[in-house]
Design a protein around this motif. Structure first.
Motif, PDB file in Angstrom:
ATOM      1  N   ARG A 107      50.575 -36.975  63.528  1.00  0.00           N
ATOM      2  CA  ARG A 107      51.595 -36.098  64.117  1.00  0.00           C
ATOM      3  C   ARG A 107      52.282 -36.823  65.275  1.00  0.00           C
ATOM      4  O   ARG A 107      51.622 -37.445  66.103  1.00  0.00           O
ATOM      5  CB  ARG A 107      50.970 -34.801  64.627  1.00  0.00           C
ATOM      6  CG  ARG A 107      51.970 -33.755  65.096  1.00  0.00           C
ATOM      7  CD  ARG A 107      51.246 -32.432  65.309  1.00  0.00           C
ATOM      8  NE  ARG A 107      52.158 -31.367  65.675  1.00  0.00           N
ATOM      9  CZ  ARG A 107      52.438 -30.987  66.904  1.00  0.00           C
ATOM     10  NH1 ARG A 107      51.861 -31.637  67.919  1.00  0.00           N
ATOM     11  NH2 ARG A 107      53.262 -30.003  67.160  1.00  0.00           N
ATOM     12  N   GLU A 108      53.631 -36.721  65.333  1.00  0.00           N
ATOM     13  CA  GLU A 108      54.385 -37.445  66.337  1.00  0.00           C
ATOM     14  C   GLU A 108      54.912 -36.497  67.410  1.00  0.00           C
ATOM     15  O   GLU A 108      54.777 -35.270  67.302  1.00  0.00           O
ATOM     16  CB  GLU A 108      55.517 -38.224  65.659  1.00  0.00           C
ATOM     17  CG  GLU A 108      54.964 -39.260  64.682  1.00  0.00           C
ATOM     18  CD  GLU A 108      56.039 -40.099  64.003  1.00  0.00           C
ATOM     19  OE1 GLU A 108      57.180 -39.627  63.944  1.00  0.00           O
ATOM     20  OE2 GLU A 108      55.724 -41.205  63.551  1.00  0.00           O
ATOM     21  N   LEU A 109      55.572 -37.066  68.444  1.00  0.00           N
ATOM     22  CA  LEU A 109      55.951 -36.290  69.623  1.00  0.00           C
ATOM     23  C   LEU A 109      56.968 -35.201  69.310  1.00  0.00           C
ATOM     24  O   LEU A 109      57.008 -34.169  69.968  1.00  0.00           O
ATOM     25  CB  LEU A 109      56.530 -37.233  70.697  1.00  0.00           C
ATOM     26  CG  LEU A 109      55.556 -38.252  71.291  1.00  0.00           C
ATOM     27  CD1 LEU A 109      56.285 -39.137  72.294  1.00  0.00           C
ATOM     28  CD2 LEU A 109      54.386 -37.548  71.965  1.00  0.00           C
ATOM     29  N   GLU A 121      55.442 -34.638  61.141  1.00  0.00           N
ATOM     30  CA  GLU A 121      54.156 -34.991  60.543  1.00  0.00           C
ATOM     31  C   GLU A 121      54.392 -36.005  59.436  1.00  0.00           C
ATOM     32  O   GLU A 121      55.260 -35.811  58.579  1.00  0.00           O
ATOM     33  CB  GLU A 121      53.448 -33.749  59.993  1.00  0.00           C
ATOM     34  CG  GLU A 121      53.057 -32.757  61.077  1.00  0.00           C
ATOM     35  CD  GLU A 121      52.296 -31.561  60.534  1.00  0.00           C
ATOM     36  OE1 GLU A 121      51.764 -31.672  59.399  1.00  0.00           O
ATOM     37  OE2 GLU A 121      52.221 -30.524  61.219  1.00  0.00           O
ATOM     38  N   LEU A 122      53.626 -37.100  59.482  1.00  0.00           N
ATOM     39  CA  LEU A 122      53.714 -38.146  58.458  1.00  0.00           C
ATOM     40  C   LEU A 122      52.387 -38.196  57.705  1.00  0.00           C
ATOM     41  O   LEU A 122      51.333 -38.463  58.291  1.00  0.00           O
ATOM     42  CB  LEU A 122      54.015 -39.503  59.091  1.00  0.00           C
ATOM     43  CG  LEU A 122      55.350 -39.643  59.836  1.00  0.00           C
ATOM     44  CD1 LEU A 122      55.472 -41.043  60.422  1.00  0.00           C
ATOM     45  CD2 LEU A 122      56.517 -39.351  58.912  1.00  0.00           C
ATOM     46  N   ALA A 123      52.466 -37.922  56.410  1.00  0.00           N
ATOM     47  CA  ALA A 123      51.276 -37.996  55.563  1.00  0.00           C
ATOM     48  C   ALA A 123      51.288 -39.332  54.813  1.00  0.00           C
ATOM     49  O   ALA A 123      52.238 -39.630  54.077  1.00  0.00           O
ATOM     50  CB  ALA A 123      51.248 -36.831  54.578  1.00  0.00           C
ATOM     51  N   PHE A 124      50.248 -40.150  55.040  1.00  0.00           N
ATOM     52  CA  PHE A 124      50.119 -41.442  54.371  1.00  0.00           C
ATOM     53  C   PHE A 124      49.231 -41.241  53.151  1.00  0.00           C
ATOM     54  O   PHE A 124      48.046 -40.872  53.279  1.00  0.00           O
ATOM     55  CB  PHE A 124      49.505 -42.479  55.320  1.00  0.00           C
ATOM     56  CG  PHE A 124      50.413 -42.840  56.471  1.00  0.00           C
ATOM     57  CD1 PHE A 124      51.121 -44.037  56.452  1.00  0.00           C
ATOM     58  CD2 PHE A 124      50.562 -41.996  57.555  1.00  0.00           C
ATOM     59  CE1 PHE A 124      51.955 -44.376  57.504  1.00  0.00           C
ATOM     60  CE2 PHE A 124      51.387 -42.330  58.614  1.00  0.00           C
ATOM     61  CZ  PHE A 124      52.095 -43.524  58.593  1.00  0.00           C
ATOM     62  N   VAL A 125      49.816 -41.464  51.947  1.00  0.00           N
ATOM     63  CA  VAL A 125      49.123 -41.163  50.694  1.00  0.00           C
ATOM     64  C   VAL A 125      48.771 -42.479  49.992  1.00  0.00           C
ATOM     65  O   VAL A 125      49.646 -43.335  49.762  1.00  0.00           O
ATOM     66  CB  VAL A 125      49.992 -40.282  49.777  1.00  0.00           C
ATOM     67  CG1 VAL A 125      49.220 -39.931  48.496  1.00  0.00           C
ATOM     68  CG2 VAL A 125      50.423 -39.018  50.523  1.00  0.00           C
ATOM     69  N   LEU A 126      47.504 -42.650  49.659  1.00  0.00           N
ATOM     70  CA  LEU A 126      47.003 -43.855  48.969  1.00  0.00           C
ATOM     71  C   LEU A 126      46.763 -43.515  47.505  1.00  0.00           C
ATOM     72  O   LEU A 126      46.124 -42.501  47.197  1.00  0.00           O
ATOM     73  CB  LEU A 126      45.694 -44.318  49.616  1.00  0.00           C
ATOM     74  CG  LEU A 126      44.965 -45.499  48.966  1.00  0.00           C
ATOM     75  CD1 LEU A 126      45.790 -46.785  49.072  1.00  0.00           C
ATOM     76  CD2 LEU A 126      43.595 -45.686  49.605  1.00  0.00           C
ATOM     77  N   ASP A 127      47.335 -44.358  46.586  1.00  0.00           N
ATOM     78  CA  ASP A 127      47.110 -44.078  45.156  1.00  0.00           C
ATOM     79  C   ASP A 127      46.134 -45.085  44.556  1.00  0.00           C
ATOM     80  O   ASP A 127      45.633 -46.001  45.234  1.00  0.00           O
ATOM     81  CB  ASP A 127      48.431 -44.036  44.393  1.00  0.00           C
ATOM     82  CG  ASP A 127      49.093 -45.405  44.256  1.00  0.00           C
ATOM     83  OD1 ASP A 127      48.518 -46.397  44.729  1.00  0.00           O
ATOM     84  OD2 ASP A 127      50.201 -45.461  43.691  1.00  0.00           O
ATOM     85  N   VAL A 187      54.665 -42.649  52.179  1.00  0.00           N
ATOM     86  CA  VAL A 187      54.682 -41.699  53.306  1.00  0.00           C
ATOM     87  C   VAL A 187      55.590 -40.520  52.953  1.00  0.00           C
ATOM     88  O   VAL A 187      56.704 -40.723  52.447  1.00  0.00           O
ATOM     89  CB  VAL A 187      55.188 -42.370  54.597  1.00  0.00           C
ATOM     90  CG1 VAL A 187      55.257 -41.358  55.749  1.00  0.00           C
ATOM     91  CG2 VAL A 187      54.274 -43.541  54.971  1.00  0.00           C
ATOM     92  N   ILE A 188      55.121 -39.326  53.226  1.00  0.00           N
ATOM     93  CA  ILE A 188      55.952 -38.135  53.082  1.00  0.00           C
ATOM     94  C   ILE A 188      56.081 -37.486  54.467  1.00  0.00           C
ATOM     95  O   ILE A 188      55.084 -37.313  55.181  1.00  0.00           O
ATOM     96  CB  ILE A 188      55.378 -37.146  52.043  1.00  0.00           C
ATOM     97  CG1 ILE A 188      56.324 -35.951  51.897  1.00  0.00           C
ATOM     98  CG2 ILE A 188      53.981 -36.693  52.412  1.00  0.00           C
ATOM     99  CD1 ILE A 188      56.004 -35.083  50.684  1.00  0.00           C
TER     100      ILE A 188
END
Length: 810
Positions: free
Chosen positions: A745-747, A751-757, A764-765
């Protein structure tokens, strides 16, 4: 004996205060009674002296002023005795007599009378022993009085009247004698006194002398009756001033080079001259057209408008009039020759930055050029806007533009000049560039970003050391701006411009670039937890837990679990936020291992349920929740014991689980039922199930975040749930068989969700914009297992079964 007789007389009411004339005893009876009285008195043995009261005589009633004056006489006054006189009055003949009062004198004044009414009076004598004499003769009188009135109490002679009538009236029945006097010698009366009968009037004339100086005057006429009544009549008089109009000259001629001339207006009389000028023609301007003057001289200026006149001679007449002062005429003659207007330039080009230029308006013809110009736009200013130019002369005109009032664009406008030398247009060209200003900052730290590249379709720029930028544009509208900086996710921002300005704040999300790789320390790293400055990494098929320094990335040691490598299959790990403990689920043994992070040693194991998968600890560090895959339940563990104290039913094959940031809800990814079960932590009841994609197994949220992120491995997508509404916001396809997700979560609440496949690719979404970034260069090793974010160090951990086993990005 005398007392006895007086008692008899009193009881017979002979001298009763309310006597009636018909009830009085006749004179004969009175004589007999007195005879008896004297006889008895002579026979009385006492020596008491008898007093005989005198009867009042010759009663007279006279009207005086506002009352009736009564007088009477007595034949002889009693000696040695105090005598008073009672006065009786009746209002009708034969009526009841009322005692009005008494008097020691032979006179009484009755003020309580009413006009036009008849009264009857009688008098008796009374001694100090209250003996009362016979009554006097009755005196009858009708009370009549004069009543003074006038027709008006204010006589306003105004500005013209010399004589006005005044009616003096007698509204009473008696004769009114009156007199009148004025307090000012300019007021005279034709009759000053007189007598008016009852109910009669008399008219007198009031005359005023107007041979006075201009002013307002007032006087008073006093009308007075003989009875002392007076009425004040106020007289007012207004002597106005008499102005007299004088003008010079009587005629005016405008030659070919004359622009304006004047006439003088004077008051040769008295007072205030209120003057006006009428008439004229549309080509003649007169200023002012009205005014006021006393002893000084007023001036009016006459100017001809040569712009609307063709060459020739023009005549008109104006009329100067004064209020109550007459009127005079002035003849006007104007001679007009031909003028020709021209400019020193054919066009004014202000370009991108110029704001003021000067031109010349020229008269290249004969006679006088009269010109004027009007700016077609409020952002163009001409100084002056009109003028008079003699033949073969020129006049400087300043043209200024106000760029602050313009939107960004190119402008081509014409200024129209009109006059008696022709009508011309002067073109103007202006280019106004707009500015998009703003800052570019790190969305995580808030620090400015230097050297970021901002670009529209036509213009581009760089941010400076403070992150500030200025980006030009040439047309108002919506502008997409591409923002790129090394080490950050690129963004496409959109801003709307207005009046050549827009402000834009850009927050770029940093992407980890530096990395540390740890190899050959552990065979199959699966999950990681962060506690006490350390990171704890589980090995899927080993009884070892690797301990790393989270800041130096060096290996501190290994924790050996009390299980063999063949049955030490652990899927979940969680750190206690309060107590120095880390918990590892040993799935094949249905156990949870407790590691003391101060000692970095296993200190306890306890049974929790059938095949524990993932685990999570409450914010207060007192409770742990463990997903039991084979029971389709969640074990609730009291960590103070530690022991399972409750089980809560959920969907099929519960796997990953997470607590909401406020600790109110527990979210469980159920791979077998393709859903997320929601548990109310306070009541410890399952309150709903939210349908997601196929085989959800990992769930994550950001610190103080709003959304829950669930990876669905078999449907190749990610589901996002709003924790406020408990509704699925979006399902987005992302990668191939996603197996892990972690959130930062940023200022700016982004919100940045880092998704690993499965292929080791990270995407990133961004929420809430729902934007997917596929172009970031982050990859794990082969056979990836999980991805984790350490919020304390802002580092990402990617675990894989093949080299490198642990990759740390920052």
């Amino acid at each position: 004996m005398k007392i006895w007789l007086i008692s008899i007389l009193t009881s017979t009411n002979i001298f009763n205060s309310s006597m009636h004339s018909r009830a009085l005893v006749n004179r004969t009876a009175i004589v007999i009674l007195f005879f008896i009285y004297f006889f008895l008195s002579s026979c009385d043995d006492s020596n008491e002296e008898t007093v005989i009261l005198t009867i009042p005589q010759n009663l007279k009633a006279v009207i005086i002023n506002q009352g009736i004056d009564l007088t009477w006489e007595v034949a002889e006054e009693a000696k040695g005795v105090t005598i008073r006189y009672n006065i009786y009055r009746a209002t009708e003949q034969g009526g009841d007599y009322i005692l009005l009062g008494n008097s020691i004198r032979l006179q009484y004044f009755d003020q309580g009378v009413t006009a036009d009414r008849t009264y009857f009076y009688l008098i008796t004598s009374v001694d100090d022993k209250k003996n009362e004499s016979e009554q006097s003769d009755i005196e009858q009188i009708t009370f009549v009085v004069p009543i003074l009135s006038v027709s008006e109490t204010l006589m306003n002679f105004g500005k013209r009247a010399v004589e006005l009538p005044l009616k003096i009236s007698n509204t009473g029945n008696a004769i009114l004698k009156w007199k009148a006097v004025a307090n000012q010698n300019w007021v005279t009366l034709n009759v000053k006194n007189g007598a008016i009968g009852g109910k009669k009037d008399q008219i007198i004339n009031v005359h005023v002398d107007r041979n006075l100086s201009p002013d307002t005057y007032s006087a008073v006429i006093t009308v007075e009756s003989e009875e002392g009544l007076s009425i004040i009549v106020r007289v007012t008089l207004d002597i106005p001033e008499v102005p007299k109009l004088f003008i010079a000259p009587q005629s005016i001629t405008f030659g070919p080079n004359d622009i304006s001339q004047t006439i003088e207006i004077r008051n040769s009389g008295t007072g205030l001259l209120d003057w006006q000028i009428g008439g004229g023609a549309d080509w003649l301007e007169i200023k002012p057209r009205s005014g006021k003057v006393t002893t000084k001289t007023s001036t009016a200026t006459l100017q001809i408008d040569r712009m609307i006149l063709e060459p020739g001679q023009y005549n008109t007449i104006i009329t100067v009039s004064g209020t109550n002062a007459g009127r005079k005429t002035v003849k006007i003659v104007a001679n007009v020759t031909q003028a020709v207007m021209d400019f020193s330039v054919s066009q004014i080009d202000f370009g991108d930055f110029s704001e003021s230029q000067q031109i010349k308006v020229k008269n290249i013809g004969k006679g006088i050029l009269s010109w004027s110009a009007k700016s077609p736009e409020n952002w163009i200013q001409l100084t002056p806007e009109s003028g008079i130019i003699n033949q073969e002369q020129a006049q400087n005109v300043s043209v200024r533009i106000f760029r602050s009032q313009l939107d960004a664009a190119e402008y081509m406008v014409n200024i129209g000049f009109t006059g008696n030398g022709g009508n011309l247009k002067l073109p103007i060209r202006v280019v106004k560039l707009g500015s998009i200003i703003g800052t570019v900052s790190n969305a995580y730290t808030g620090l400015p970003i230097n050297g970021s590249r901002l670009q529209t379709i036509k213009y581009k720029t760089l941010s400076d050391l403070n992150g500030n930028f200025i980006l030009s544009y040439d047309q108002e509208g919506m502008y997409p701006i591409q923002v790129v900086a090394d080490g950050y996710l690129s963004r496409l921002e959109t801003t709307k411009t207005k009046q050549a300005f827009a402000f834009l704040r850009v927050d770029l999300s940093p992407v980890p670039r530096s990395k540390v790789e740890i190899r050959n320390r552990i065979d199959e790293p699966t999950r990681v937890a962060h506690a006490n400055r350390n990171s704890y990494v589980t090995n899927e098929n080993s009884n070892q837990v690797l301990v790393l320094d989270a800041y130096t990335h060096t290996t501190i040691g290994q924790v050996i679990l009390k299980c063999t490598s063949s049955d030490c299959h652990h899927l979940g790990i969680a750190a206690n936020p309060v107590r120095p403990e880390v918990y590892v689920t040993i799935s094949d043994l249905d156990q949870v291992s407790v590691i003391d992070t101060n000692l970095n040693q296993e200190v306890h194991q306890f049974t929790v349920g059938d095949y524990p998968a993932d685990c999570v600890v409450s914010g207060d560090g007192t409770t742990m929740y463990v997903s039991l895959q084979r029971e389709n339940k969640i074990a609730v563990v009291d960590l103070s014991i530690p022991m399972r104290v409750r089980r809560i039913g959920v969907g099929e094959q519960p796997a990953g689980l997470i607590l909401s940031p406020n600790g109110d809800h527990l979210y469980v990814a159920c791979a077998g039922s393709n859903s997320v079960s929601v548990i109310d932590v306070r009541s410890q009841n399952r309150i709903m199930d939210i349908v997601v994609g196929s085989a959800p197994n990992v769930v994550a949220t950001a610190e103080n975040g709003r959304y829950i992120y669930i990876v669905n491995t078999l449907s190749d997508n990610i589901s996002i749930i709003d924790m406020v509404t408990h509704r699925k916001v979006i399902s987005r396809r992302i990668g191939v068989a996603p197996i892990g997700v972690t959130v930062r979560r940023e200022l700016n609440n982004r919100e940045l969700a880092f998704v690993l496949d499965y292929n080791g690719k990270v995407r990133v979404i961004e929420m809430p914009l729902q934007v997917v970034y596929d172009d970031i260069d982050i990859e794990s090793g082969k056979l990836p297992k999980s991805i984790s974010y350490n919020q304390y160090t802002n580092q990402f951990y990617m675990l894989s079964s093949n080299s490198p086993q642990i990759r740390i990005l920052y």
